[in-house]
Design a protein around this motif. Structure first.
Motif, PDB file in Angstrom:
ATOM      1  N   LEU A 444       0.826  -1.211   0.000  1.00 14.15           N
ATOM      2  CA  LEU A 444       0.000   0.000   0.000  1.00 14.15           C
ATOM      3  C   LEU A 444       0.859   1.260   0.000  1.00 14.15           C
ATOM      4  O   LEU A 444       0.529   2.241  -0.681  1.00 14.15           O
ATOM      5  N   ASP A 445       1.950   1.247   0.743  1.00 11.02           N
ATOM      6  CA  ASP A 445       2.833   2.424   0.742  1.00 11.02           C
ATOM      7  C   ASP A 445       3.378   2.688  -0.658  1.00 11.02           C
ATOM      8  O   ASP A 445       3.390   3.834  -1.135  1.00 11.02           O
ATOM      9  N   SER A 446       3.833   1.621  -1.300  1.00  7.33           N
ATOM     10  CA  SER A 446       4.371   1.775  -2.651  1.00  7.33           C
ATOM     11  C   SER A 446       3.291   2.205  -3.640  1.00  7.33           C
ATOM     12  O   SER A 446       3.513   3.082  -4.478  1.00  7.33           O
ATOM     13  N   ALA A 447       2.098   1.587  -3.539  1.00  7.62           N
ATOM     14  CA  ALA A 447       1.009   1.897  -4.468  1.00  7.62           C
ATOM     15  C   ALA A 447       0.550   3.347  -4.329  1.00  7.62           C
ATOM     16  O   ALA A 447       0.311   4.036  -5.323  1.00  7.62           O
ATOM     17  N   ARG A 448       0.436   3.805  -3.099  1.00  4.83           N
ATOM     18  CA  ARG A 448      -0.007   5.189  -2.883  1.00  4.83           C
ATOM     19  C   ARG A 448       1.023   6.187  -3.370  1.00  4.83           C
ATOM     20  O   ARG A 448       0.688   7.214  -3.955  1.00  4.83           O
ATOM     21  N   GLU A 449       2.297   5.896  -3.123  1.00  2.00           N
ATOM     22  CA  GLU A 449       3.342   6.786  -3.625  1.00  2.00           C
ATOM     23  C   GLU A 449       3.370   6.775  -5.155  1.00  2.00           C
ATOM     24  O   GLU A 449       3.572   7.818  -5.790  1.00  2.00           O
ATOM     25  N   ALA A 450       3.173   5.600  -5.749  1.00  2.00           N
ATOM     26  CA  ALA A 450       3.164   5.508  -7.214  1.00  2.00           C
ATOM     27  C   ALA A 450       1.995   6.283  -7.800  1.00  2.00           C
ATOM     28  O   ALA A 450       2.129   6.965  -8.819  1.00  2.00           O
ATOM     29  N   PHE A 451       0.839   6.172  -7.145  1.00  2.00           N
ATOM     30  CA  PHE A 451      -0.339   6.903  -7.620  1.00  2.00           C
ATOM     31  C   PHE A 451      -0.084   8.410  -7.576  1.00  2.00           C
ATOM     32  O   PHE A 451      -0.333   9.133  -8.543  1.00  2.00           O
ATOM     33  N   ASP A 452       0.433   8.891  -6.471  1.00  2.00           N
ATOM     34  CA  ASP A 452       0.665  10.330  -6.333  1.00  2.00           C
ATOM     35  C   ASP A 452       1.837  10.815  -7.175  1.00  2.00           C
ATOM     36  O   ASP A 452       1.970  12.024  -7.406  1.00  2.00           O
TER      37      ASP A 452
END
Length: 481
Positions: A444-452
């Protein structure tokens, strides 16, 4: 106003339902975009033919047929078992939706001959979009917290029933007294221009310029040129393309298109950010955007008063610059992660879109005689829906591309989990629920950073486009001052 309300509710509700749809139907990134894109894509191709048809057959008649079909298909969309079926249902909704919007605006053009009354009526019409957008997230958020995602499509039933019952009694019929014949070839050419164009844009932003994208672009240009030549050659064209020789008309259409581009592109990612990055419930995310939606309504009504002291060109230009400022704030949000900045950005965007949309629609309608109002309304609505298509296709595709390139999927995932997590943020969120806490947190940390990570890029593009639009509006519309 009820069809206007419905279409606005449908568009906003869908944006907020995307996370739930991602988890329930597990669409790919491209399928998720098509769930959003197919409706405005088909609509954009059919608006001009349907607008011309409403002038010929009667605007009220087409409005009621479209309302009936839209209501029935919306209910069917709520039961879609997979992403492909939902995409098909959205496409069919667009066929009936194309009957609704030109009819509403052309009826206003024929009901209000006085310029001040017409401008006020159009402001209320535009406010109907904003009111629907405000109602959609709140009601939709409430539904999504208690029911499945399909419940958001059932909103069409209570909204449209009063129209179908009272419309034949309260709405006067109007049509072109001397219409030309229906031209099926022009209908096909209009679709052949819009469909491959948007597909090419989606392909370009997803995988770069390849043979398929190039062929689609060539097909779109060829069909567009053929369409224009056919309209010029016919004594009774489906669309009077000579209207685009008027700078005011063309500038108003572009202002309309680019304003909606900014609005839809913004909503595509902000709804996902608020729910999947900030962790808000659908209702909580909707409430963050309500102030901006209220400002959109007020700005449209205020624009009617402002043009008594300032030229339409000045007001529209200022509105587009507000849109640019909103995207600059979104870029800062991508850096700081502040939901308060998102709220302020949407307030600015709402003010800009409300003013620009109201006056650009008025300029489009005031440049044609009343009997041709359906065709002119269709041009306005085509600009609106094309902007919606491009907003999602360009900004949405770039955002998905940034996500796919930056997300880091933990090695603990199996092949199907890794595929879902690497496609969309919604997919990663769904997969994380199946994982041990430590692995889920890393994903989730990686996915959220990738999204932003895509926020800075997409908001920068949005800001530049809004500045360009403001320059175009200032140069083409100032003759109206």
């Amino acid at each position: 106003m009820l069809p206007v309300l419905l279409v606005a509710v449908d568009n906003t509700v869908l944006s907020f339902a995307l996370p739930a749809i991602s988890e329930a139907l597990a669409p790919s990134g491209q399928q998720l975009l098509w769930i959003v894109d197919v409706y405005p894509l088909v609509l954009a191709g059919l608006l001009v033919p349907m607008g011309s048809l409403s002038d010929r057959l009667g605007r009220r008649r087409l409005l009621l047929v479209g309302g009936t079909g839209f209501t029935v298909v919306s209910a069917l969309a709520a039961l879609a078992p997979d992403a492909g079926t939902l995409i098909a249902a959205r496409a069919l909704m667009a066929v009936f939706g194309a009957m609704l919007m030109p009819s509403t605006l052309s009826l206003i053009r024929n009901l209000f001959a006085d310029p001040v009354q017409r401008r006020t009526a159009i402001a209320i019409w535009a406010a109907g979009f904003s009111a629907g957008a405000a109602l959609g997230p709140v009601v939709g958020g409430l539904l999504l917290e208690h029911f499945a995602w399909g419940s958001v499509f059932l909103l069409a039933v209570p909204v449209m029933l009063p129209l179908l019952v009272l419309g034949p009694v309260l709405i006067p019929e109007s049509k072109d007294p001397s219409p030309g014949p229906v031209d099926p070839i022009s209908v096909v050419l209009a679709l052949a221009t819009m469909t491959p164009l948007v597909f090419a844009i989606k392909s370009l932003t997803a995988s770069g310029l390849d043979l398929l994208a190039a062929l689609c672009l060539l097909a779109s240009v060829a069909a567009g040129i053929t369409f224009v030549r056919r309209q010029l050659a016919r004594p009774e064209p489906m669309l009077d393309v000579t209207l685009f020789a008027r700078p005011v008309f063309t500038g108003a259409v572009l202002a309309n298109l680019l304003s909606v581009f900014s609005l839809v592109g913004f909503l595509y990612f902000v709804s996902q950010h608020l729910q999947l990055v900030s962790g808000r419930s659908p209702m909580g995310a909707a409430l963050v955007l309500v102030p901006g939606l209220v400002v959109t309504i007020l700005a449209g009504l205020l624009a009617v008063r402002l043009v008594r002291r300032f030229s339409p060109a000045a007001v529209i230009t200022a509105g587009l610059l507000l849109n640019a400022a909103a995207f600059v704030l979104v870029a800062l949000t991508g850096t700081w992660g502040s939901d308060l900045l998102l709220l302020l950005a949407f307030v600015l965007l709402g003010a800009g879109v409300g003013a620009a949309e109201t006056l650009s629609n008025d300029l489009i309608l005031s440049n044609v005689p009343a009997p041709k109002a359906g065709a002119a309304s269709a041009i306005s609505e085509t600009a609106y829906e094309t902007g919606a298509v491009l907003g999602t296709a360009v900004l949405g595709s770039l955002l998905n591309l940034a996500y796919r390139r930056h997300v880091e999927v933990p090695a603990d995932l199996d092949a199907s989990q890794a595929a879902a997590a690497s496609e969309t943020l919604g997919g990663a969120t769904a997969v994380a629920r199946e994982l041990p806490a430590a692995v889920a947190e890393r994903l989730l940390d990686s996915a959220r950073e990738a999204f932003d990570s895509g926020v800075l890029l997409t908001s920068g593009i949005g800001a530049v486009l809004m500045v360009v639009a403001a320059v175009i509006a200032h140069r083409t519309l100032r003759v109206t001052g």
